[in-house]
Design an enzyme around this catalytic site. Sequence first.
Site, PDB file in Angstrom:
ATOM      1  CG  HIS A   8      -2.109 154.568  44.100  1.00 40.18           C
ATOM      2  ND1 HIS A   8      -2.403 155.893  43.932  1.00 40.18           N
ATOM      3  CD2 HIS A   8      -2.159 154.344  45.434  1.00 40.18           C
ATOM      4  CE1 HIS A   8      -2.624 156.455  45.118  1.00 40.18           C
ATOM      5  NE2 HIS A   8      -2.467 155.530  46.047  1.00 40.18           N
ATOM      6  CG  ASP A  30      -3.295 158.252  48.592  1.00 36.66           C
ATOM      7  OD1 ASP A  30      -3.400 158.687  49.764  1.00 36.66           O
ATOM      8  OD2 ASP A  30      -3.075 157.055  48.327  1.00 36.66           O
ATOM      9  CB  SER A  78      -0.190 157.424  41.904  1.00 31.96           C
ATOM     10  OG  SER A  78      -1.332 156.815  41.368  1.00 31.96           O
TER      11      SER A  78
END
Lengths: 193, 275
Positions: free
Chosen positions: A44, A137, A18
């Site tokens: 992401h 996540d 991310s």
Amino acid sequence: MDGRYPLKGSRAVVIGASAGGLQALSAILPHLPEDYDPVLVCIHLPPHKNSVVAELFADKCRMSVVEADDKAPIEAGTIYFAPPDYHLLVEQDHSLSLSNEAPVYFSRPSIDVLFETAAEAYGEDLTGIVLSGANEDGAAGLRAVIDAGGRGLIQMPKGAYARLMPESAIAACPEARVLPLEQIAAELTGDAS
Amino acid sequence: MHNKIEDIEVRLLLEAIHLKYHYDFRGYAMASIKRRLIQARDRFGCRTISMLQDLVLHDESILMELMGYLTVQVSELFRDPAYFKAIRETVVPHLKTYPSLKVWIAGCSTGEEVYSFAILFREEGLEDRTIFYATDINQDSLRKAEAGVYGLDRMRLFTENHRLSGGKSSLSDYYTAAYGAATFDKSLRKRIVFSDHSLVTDAVFAETQLVSCRNVLIYFNKDLQNRAIGLFRDSLSNRGFLGLGAKETLRFSSHVDGFAEFARDERLYQKREEA
């Protein structure tokens, strides 16, 4: 769907990243040889952006780099990026599926979705890697990878651009190996030879 | 091993729904539908998917709610504006050569896509010669599609999408805003036929010149995708157009030779002429 899974004899690597992820991926993906095991990447990125991330890495990598198409068979020598605004899932026959279902941890694509479905399809033949990021996540996903017999690698939080994602993964997966970024590629290629 | 038991339970549940209610999800892509059924299991307070099967077999109202998990409703007006721009600029000139047109929006969900087409066709002067078929299996979605009411908070995105699609008018011309909702003009619906139709079990119902089916095939396995694309192929007239979702492709389909790539990046295909 004939119950023969996980299919034997093929391996794969899944990577979740991310915030700070592009930089972290740049320290890994270009070092992989052109015939390396398939690598599935979930990073992401803001939705509603045409993704240029696959093009960005295509120039730097020896493996081919593509944004995943629905139903593509997973092939060695290829890096697949999850398209923005879709979940990327692995089917038992080692093909890819996409989905528009609800975001997980506010994320679509979700690292957990990729890791959990890949773990079911590849079992012990899977390596999961959690890199820099500012949310949780990937922790549950890496847990699923290890529970299915696969190997877990986590970027060392010290020195990561954002520590929360690796720290969450370490908390969920104490048996995973925690490595400085520059050793992750060596760990992967050492294993491949 | 736990996962394998869940796979068995998912297959049994889908079989049960098919036998009892004739909705056939057995050919859906497994990884995604399994995730959604596990969410449904938790939502209904069931310990296992087998318990969910017991519930749904004996209570039809459960099925209606479960449909919201079995099908995925995500859409926007003019979603992927480049797709609509490509249709406007490269497909519309072909369509203008036809005296009458039939357009099939397959898997129309809550209607955003069919209103996008109705507006685009009005802007391009094609609306009066066109019939749109908007089909879905989810009755609840079809009712919402027919109502044409969307949250006012979504209009900013829809307006921007419309502009990026090459829109020739203002999106606000097509809806009235009140009480936090935008209601699309019913005149847009006069050329639209909303209908319950399954790509899994139903047959072709009309000859069409354009089929748009986006982010529906991703939920199907390869065999089911082949069936659905076969329906589109049978429905399309020679040199008719098929539009898919941004990451869907015919490359892995048994029908790949039946179509030519028309606009590669926008996933627009043209049916090859049949001998």
